[in-house]
Design a protein around this motif. Structure first.
Motif, PDB file in Angstrom:
ATOM      1  N   THR A  69       0.839  -1.205   0.000  1.00 36.96           N
ATOM      2  CA  THR A  69       0.000   0.000   0.000  1.00 36.96           C
ATOM      3  C   THR A  69       0.870   1.250   0.000  1.00 36.96           C
ATOM      4  O   THR A  69       0.570   2.229  -0.697  1.00 36.96           O
ATOM      5  N   ALA A  70       1.957   1.222   0.765  1.00 39.96           N
ATOM      6  CA  ALA A  70       2.884   2.349   0.791  1.00 39.96           C
ATOM      7  C   ALA A  70       3.552   2.542  -0.569  1.00 39.96           C
ATOM      8  O   ALA A  70       3.771   3.681  -1.010  1.00 39.96           O
ATOM      9  N   VAL A  71       3.868   1.441  -1.245  1.00 42.29           N
ATOM     10  CA  VAL A  71       4.442   1.533  -2.591  1.00 42.29           C
ATOM     11  C   VAL A  71       3.466   2.237  -3.522  1.00 42.29           C
ATOM     12  O   VAL A  71       3.839   3.144  -4.290  1.00 42.29           O
ATOM     13  N   GLN A  72       2.203   1.840  -3.481  1.00 38.81           N
ATOM     14  CA  GLN A  72       1.211   2.463  -4.360  1.00 38.81           C
ATOM     15  C   GLN A  72       1.035   3.936  -4.034  1.00 38.81           C
ATOM     16  O   GLN A  72       0.825   4.762  -4.934  1.00 38.81           O
ATOM     17  N   ALA A 116      13.114   3.778  -3.957  1.00 41.08           N
ATOM     18  CA  ALA A 116      13.667   2.478  -4.315  1.00 41.08           C
ATOM     19  C   ALA A 116      12.981   1.431  -3.449  1.00 41.08           C
ATOM     20  O   ALA A 116      12.459   1.740  -2.370  1.00 41.08           O
ATOM     21  N   LEU A 117      12.988   0.178  -3.922  1.00 43.88           N
ATOM     22  CA  LEU A 117      12.216  -0.858  -3.248  1.00 43.88           C
ATOM     23  C   LEU A 117      13.030  -2.148  -3.130  1.00 43.88           C
ATOM     24  O   LEU A 117      13.659  -2.590  -4.086  1.00 43.88           O
ATOM     25  N   LEU A 154       9.310  -2.667 -11.386  1.00 43.00           N
ATOM     26  CA  LEU A 154       9.822  -1.401 -10.847  1.00 43.00           C
ATOM     27  C   LEU A 154      11.282  -1.519 -10.436  1.00 43.00           C
ATOM     28  O   LEU A 154      11.867  -0.557  -9.944  1.00 43.00           O
ATOM     29  N   GLY A 155      11.849  -2.699 -10.626  1.00 47.67           N
ATOM     30  CA  GLY A 155      13.230  -2.896 -10.217  1.00 47.67           C
ATOM     31  C   GLY A 155      13.379  -3.272  -8.770  1.00 47.67           C
ATOM     32  O   GLY A 155      14.432  -3.055  -8.170  1.00 47.67           O
ATOM     33  N   CYS A 156      12.304  -3.832  -8.162  1.00 46.21           N
ATOM     34  CA  CYS A 156      12.398  -4.289  -6.781  1.00 46.21           C
ATOM     35  C   CYS A 156      13.478  -5.354  -6.674  1.00 46.21           C
ATOM     36  O   CYS A 156      13.517  -6.300  -7.456  1.00 46.21           O
ATOM     37  N   ARG A 157      14.342  -5.183  -5.689  1.00 46.50           N
ATOM     38  CA  ARG A 157      15.465  -6.100  -5.531  1.00 46.50           C
ATOM     39  C   ARG A 157      15.358  -6.916  -4.252  1.00 46.50           C
ATOM     40  O   ARG A 157      14.735  -6.498  -3.287  1.00 46.50           O
ATOM     41  N   GLU A 158      15.988  -8.076  -4.252  1.00 51.71           N
ATOM     42  CA  GLU A 158      16.029  -8.913  -3.072  1.00 51.71           C
ATOM     43  C   GLU A 158      17.172  -8.468  -2.163  1.00 51.71           C
ATOM     44  O   GLU A 158      18.188  -7.949  -2.622  1.00 51.71           O
ATOM     45  N   LEU A 171      12.166   1.827   0.471  1.00 47.36           N
ATOM     46  CA  LEU A 171      11.183   1.016   1.171  1.00 47.36           C
ATOM     47  C   LEU A 171      11.659  -0.433   1.174  1.00 47.36           C
ATOM     48  O   LEU A 171      12.102  -0.947   0.151  1.00 47.36           O
ATOM     49  N   VAL A 172      11.554  -1.082   2.341  1.00 43.04           N
ATOM     50  CA  VAL A 172      12.016  -2.458   2.483  1.00 43.04           C
ATOM     51  C   VAL A 172      10.938  -3.302   3.157  1.00 43.04           C
ATOM     52  O   VAL A 172      10.475  -2.962   4.250  1.00 43.04           O
ATOM     53  N   ASN A 173      10.559  -4.387   2.508  1.00 39.39           N
ATOM     54  CA  ASN A 173       9.640  -5.351   3.104  1.00 39.39           C
ATOM     55  C   ASN A 173      10.451  -6.377   3.879  1.00 39.39           C
ATOM     56  O   ASN A 173      11.267  -7.103   3.309  1.00 39.39           O
ATOM     57  N   LEU A 174      10.231  -6.436   5.195  1.00 35.71           N
ATOM     58  CA  LEU A 174      11.000  -7.332   6.055  1.00 35.71           C
ATOM     59  C   LEU A 174      10.270  -8.650   6.281  1.00 35.71           C
ATOM     60  O   LEU A 174       9.039  -8.699   6.274  1.00 35.71           O
TER      61      LEU A 174
END
Length: 256
Positions: free
Chosen positions: A22-25, A35-36, A53-57, A83-86
């Motif tokens: 939701t924060a990404v949107q 960056a994500l 979008l170039g989201c990286r691991e 932004l980082v999804n933990l």
């Protein structure tokens, strides 16, 4: 100052990635540069949905062979909002990452602010894990406490917990009432097809009610973000500091 937004909650199933998505949107709709990263190896749904979008691991690990896997997160945050999804159960390798790299000492010099999002279910385990975060991080990060109303509709256990309320006051924690997404079937289809919320609200395979549910959810979530003032400062681009260039750490591929 660029912000490193870390979306966690330690406990699985509390809606960490849903809040992050939701924060990404929000950033996309507000045209905020960012960056994500997705650090959840067991269920990298953020990376699946936002790979374009170039989201990286990234990997947070106490294993020395992975010690540089999360380095690009911090280096990217020096230059733009990140932004980082933990994943769940991250606290030990997370602490290790901060301590081994002395990030709390580096951050003021590099102009990076750590923003720790704690997505809470309102349950006992979730509240005890929140205590652990306060005990370790104390005032070294900014906090956003997310009361996920999609998981819990009774927050008395949090609201009446004197210790947690005192910590919330002491550390200036911003509290968000994150709205429930109405329509389990619609949400399941969004997840099954790896749709962004932006794609879902325009998806003609959905009927008008389904699309309106997506729009209504985003509107409520954005109001909650704005009321808490969590994204008021847009990211900035700036060169990598000299002390990092000298260490040969300049080759960071940016997300677009």
């Amino acid at each position: 100052m660029a912000k490193l937004e870390l979306f966690g909650g330690e406990k699985g199933g509390v809606g960490k990635s849903f809040v992050c998505r939701t924060a990404v949107q929000y950033h996309l709709d507000r045209a905020i540069e960012f960056a994500l990263f997705d650090a959840d190896r067991s269920n990298p749904d953020v990376k699946r949905i936002y790979s374009s979008l170039g989201c990286r691991e990234a990997i947070f690990s106490e294993n020395e062979k992975h010690e540089d896997k999360a380095k690009s997160i911090y280096l990217t945050a020096i230059k733009k909002q990140t932004l980082v999804n933990l994943p769940a159960q991250i606290i030990n390798p997370f602490q290790d990452w901060f301590e081994k790299n002395e990030l709390f000492a580096l951050a003021p010099e590099d102009g990076v602010e750590f923003v720790l999002w704690f997505v809470c279910s309102g349950g006992y385990d979730s509240l005890m894990l929140l205590k652990q975060y306060f005990k370790y991080f104390r005032g070294q990060v900014s906090y956003v406490l997310v009361k996920n109303w999609g998981i819990c509709d009774d927050w008395e256990s949090l609201d009446t917990n004197e210790y947690l309320q005192s910590q919330i006051q002491e550390y200036g924690v911003r509290v968000i009432d994150f709205p429930k997404f109405i329509g389990n079937r619609t949400r399941n289809i969004i997840d099954e097809k790896n749709l962004t919320f932006g794609a879902a609200r325009e998806n003609r395979e959905f009927d008008s009610i389904d699309r309106q549910r997506v729009k209504s959810f985003l509107k409520k979530a954005y109001l909650a973000f704005d009321d808490a003032g969590v994204f008021q400062i847009a990211s900035v681009n700036k060169p990598i500091p000299q002390h990092l260039e000298n260490n040969g750490l300049v080759n960071v591929t940016e997300s677009s």
